[in-house]
Design an enzyme around this catalytic site. Structure first.
Site, mmCIF file in Angstrom:
data_model
loop_
_atom_site.group_PDB
_atom_site.id
_atom_site.type_symbol
_atom_site.label_atom_id
_atom_site.label_comp_id
_atom_site.label_asym_id
_atom_site.label_seq_id
_atom_site.Cartn_x
_atom_site.Cartn_y
_atom_site.Cartn_z
ATOM 1 N N ASP A 355 0.832 -1.194 0.000
ATOM 2 C CA ASP A 355 0.000 0.000 0.000
ATOM 3 C C ASP A 355 0.874 1.254 0.000
ATOM 4 O OD1 ASP A 355 -2.626 1.390 0.472
ATOM 5 O OD2 ASP A 355 -1.623 1.948 2.342
ATOM 6 N N GLU A 391 1.672 -0.481 -5.026
ATOM 7 C CA GLU A 391 0.761 0.611 -5.341
ATOM 8 C C GLU A 391 1.676 1.828 -5.500
ATOM 9 O OE1 GLU A 391 -3.337 2.659 -3.707
ATOM 10 O OE2 GLU A 391 -1.768 2.188 -2.256
#
Length: 716
Positions: A355, A391
């Site tokens: 993330d 990401e």
């Protein structure tokens, strides 16, 4: 070994500084905690009645405080009290009044209840955030738990699917199982529920090869959401990087989540499905300078967090959550790498999706792809060999880094998502980029030795509209989140097909179903690694909410009744995945070469044609109309070998894209490409496939309905 001392009923031996955390060896448990700033550390053993036994840690090696306690067994709850400077102006926030959880704990018990004692300042006096609160937090905080590390893995082996044969299914442990009629109620929302044969069989039949789970590291329930009567559903609020989230375990015994998680992984592996974890190493649940003191802040604030230069009272925030982990510090880097290795070696997971991964690369303010974090991952013999998915952005300046991660990484391709959405909603002048995105985004990934498979191709993910809502809403509807609809992305590149939200207009609903098939078809025939968001294959809706991070309810959970009500879409998705698996031309591992303009089809990997059947010119690419395109994929020109070293020979395909609102007659090119073609896919049809056999001769014509894809396979 001679005991150093006795505390109550406990013998205290020196123990070892490594490994960090609590480690049970069958006879006792070793405890080790890093803190550079600590002046004194107490290990606190907690019984079932919340009684506390404090054991001073007398042994310190290289800033690691440690001891060994014979007889301490799995299930023992514990925490730490760290004595040292409390001086926020200098970046120090030690507070022995707060019982701290172990950053290396492998299980937790209890809950943070939001009590004022969790804070080192008086939260009842917001005008004085630097005033002290010396209340003891015992009884209001979670406890770390010693686990039993032993587990019978049997003949477990990682599936190890190469990226070109990978189809990822992004899912939520709880959301996948809460309404499934075949999963026992006692198992719904748990690791055991996700491992139920009904769930695994569904995914196996669908054809996915990897399940990517939203965060399962132990996370915190936010006080703000608790006050609103909501819950943190997604889990991007980690504080326990080595522990599976306790609330997702059917097992109620402290530490039981560990063996239950392992059993889930073993069940997926038996079905030849990989398990990938969405991990959140960019920040922790302690928030900004007004957050609680539950772990890192009280152990060694300046070591674990990025503090503002010149004002260490405050935290650098590249994540939008209040803080950022300090990946410049060796012990923070060690925590991340130790966590990754643990999940691979001990929990047998097959990869990670990071993330806001750009935050991990920030050594100073700039994102540096040669940062220490990437160097350590590259050199690690365990972590470097599993799937690594970034990401590739964060909220800081210069944080959008799509295409810039090191060679062993793959990336969520946000440009693929945006371009494909724009094409199918009819935005002008997207043809050139659309062609680039569906052939692996060579502009992003070819420059540093990566393959087309480095592009994780997705149209929707947990963050944003579902596929159904992407074609049903122009505007987000996040009012249920309690933030007056200010949260969530406002520029969604969505199109409601003429009516906002649900409607009884069958013309609109028919178009929406077609658009869903268009998106799924585009994704499955694109070079790269496809990712489906859970429930998209059955038309899942969040009723326009594009940020269900706090909606732990039916709005965010999968409605399994839709498998029946949208069975055609489920069947079509299954067909597309099977088509992709069967035909290597859709999952090439090398970038395509088109050859010079005007060259015939022989030897080409790909040819781009107008709807009139001629090779595209620069003027065609620049034409503002930009709603139609024909793509020739040459299955006879594949140069890479298969896993046995044999040359791959596949069928050739014509893919006709029509994003225009009217039907278009496409002219099939001449016999240099193929003498005869058969229609394989027609997204205008409810099932996505032709209702009757249809063939087209070379230089013949085929009608491609409005906003549809027709895929033809050579029929020689």
């Amino acid at each position: 070994m001679t005991p150093v001392t006795t505390v109550g009923d406990y013998l205290v031996w020196p123990g070892d500084a490594y490994p960090l955390g609590s480690t049970y060896d069958g006879a006792g448990t070793n405890f080790a905690l890093f803190s550079d700033i600590a002046e004194k550390v107490e290990l606190c053993l907690i019984d079932r009645d919340e009684n506390e036994t404090r054991i001073p840690l007398e042994e310190v090696d290289a800033h690691t405080w440690h001891c060994y306690l014979p007889g301490v067994a799995p299930g023992q709850r514990y925490g730490y009290r760290v004595y040292g400077p409390y001086d926020p102006a200098r970046g120090h926030r030690c507070d022995p009044n707060k019982l701290l959880v172990d950053p290396y704990a492998k299980a937790f018990d209890g809950e943070f209840d939001g009590h004022p004692s969790l804070f080192s300042y008086d939260i009842t006096d917001p005008s004085n955030p630097h005033g002290r609160n010396t209340e003891d937090s015992l009884g209001h905080t979670m406890k770390s738990v010693v686990i039993n590390p032993f587990f019978d893995w049997g003949a477990d082996r990682p599936p190890r699917h190469p990226y070109d044969k990978t189809v990822i299914y992004e899912a939520h442990v709880k959301g996948m199982t809460m309404t499934h009629p075949d999963v026992p109620e006692s198992l719904r929302g748990t690791y055991a529920g996700l491992a139920h044969p009904a769930i695994i069989s569904y995914l196996k039949d669908l054809g996915v090869t990897a399940i990517e789970l939203l965060p399962v590291h132990q996370f915190l329930q936010d006080d703000r959401l608790r006050e609103l009567g909501l819950r943190n559903y997604w889990g991007y609020n980690t504080f326990g990087f080595l522990a599976p989230h306790q609330d997702y375990a059917a097992a109620r015994k402290p530490g039981g989540a560990v063996s239950e998680f392992k059993g889930m992984v073993r069940a997926f592996h038996e079905a030849d499905i990989e398990v990938i974890l969405d991990v959140v190493y960019n920040h922790t649940a302690e928030g900004n300078h007004l957050g609680p003191t539950i772990a890192f802040r009280g152990i060694d604030n300046a070591a674990y967090y990025r503090l503002v230069d010149g004002d260490p009272t405050h935290y650098m925030d590249y994540t939008g959550t209040g803080n950022s982990l300090n990946v410049r510090h060796p012990h923070t880097l060690q925590l991340i790498l130790d966590s990754l290795r643990y999940w691979v070696e001990e929990m047998h997971v097959d990869g990670f999706r990071f993330d806001l991964a750009s935050t991990l690369a920030r050594e100073l303010h700039d994102v540096d792809k040669l940062s220490a974090f990437f160097d350590l991952v590259q050199q690690d013999p365990i972590v470097s060999q599993v799937k690594l998915i970034a990401e590739p952005w964060d909220v800081g300046e210069g944080g959008y880094q799509v295409g810039n991660f090191p060679a062993i990484w793959t990336e969520w391709n946000g440009k693929y998502r945006d371009t494909v959405r724009d094409f199918w909603r009819g935005e002008p002048a997207t043809l050139g980029e659309f062609a680039s995105r569906i052939t692996g985004s060579s502009d992003l990934y070819a420059h540093n030795g990566r393959r087309p498979t480095a592009s994780i191709n997705f149209v929707t993910a947990h963050d944003g509209f579902t596929l159904n809502d992407l074609v049903s809403y122009n505007e987000k509807d996040n009012w249920a989140n309690g933030e007056e609809n200010r949260d969530g992305e406002s520029h969604n590149r969505s199109w409601n097909c003429g009516v906002e939200g649900s409607t009884d207009d069958e013309t609109v609903n028919s178009l929406r179903r077609r658009q869903r098939r268009n998106f799924l078809t585009t994704m499955m025939m694109s070079l790269g690694t496809p990712m489906i968001c859970h429930g998209d294959e059955m038309g899942r809706t969040q009723r326009g909410n594009n940020n269900v991070y706090c909606q732990d309810n039916e709005l965010a959970w999968i409605d399994w009744q839709q498998v029946k009500t949208n069975s055609e879409l489920v069947d079509f998705t299954t067909f597309l995945i099977e088509m992709r698996k069967k035909h290597a031309v859709f999952r090439r591992r090398r970038f395509l070469k088109g050859g010079p303009l005007g060259e015939d089809a022989e030897g080409r990997d790909v040819a781009w044609l107008t709807y009139a059947g001629r090779v595209m010119t620069p003027e065609d690419w620049d034409f503002d109309f930009g709603k139609s395109l024909m793509m020739y994929l040459n299955g006879h020109a594949i140069t890479e070998p298969d896993e046995r070293g044999q040359r791959i020979v596949d069928d050739s395909f014509l893919v006709c894209f029509n994003a225009h609102y009217e039907d278009i007659m496409f002219q099939v090119p001449g016999s240099d490409y193929s003498d005869r073609w058969k229609v394989l896919v027609n997204t205008y049809e409810l099932t996505g496939r032709p209702t009757r056999e249809q063939f087209v001769e070379a230089e013949g014509e085929i009608r491609v309905p409005s906003r549809s894809i027709v895929i033809l396979i050579e029929a020689n």
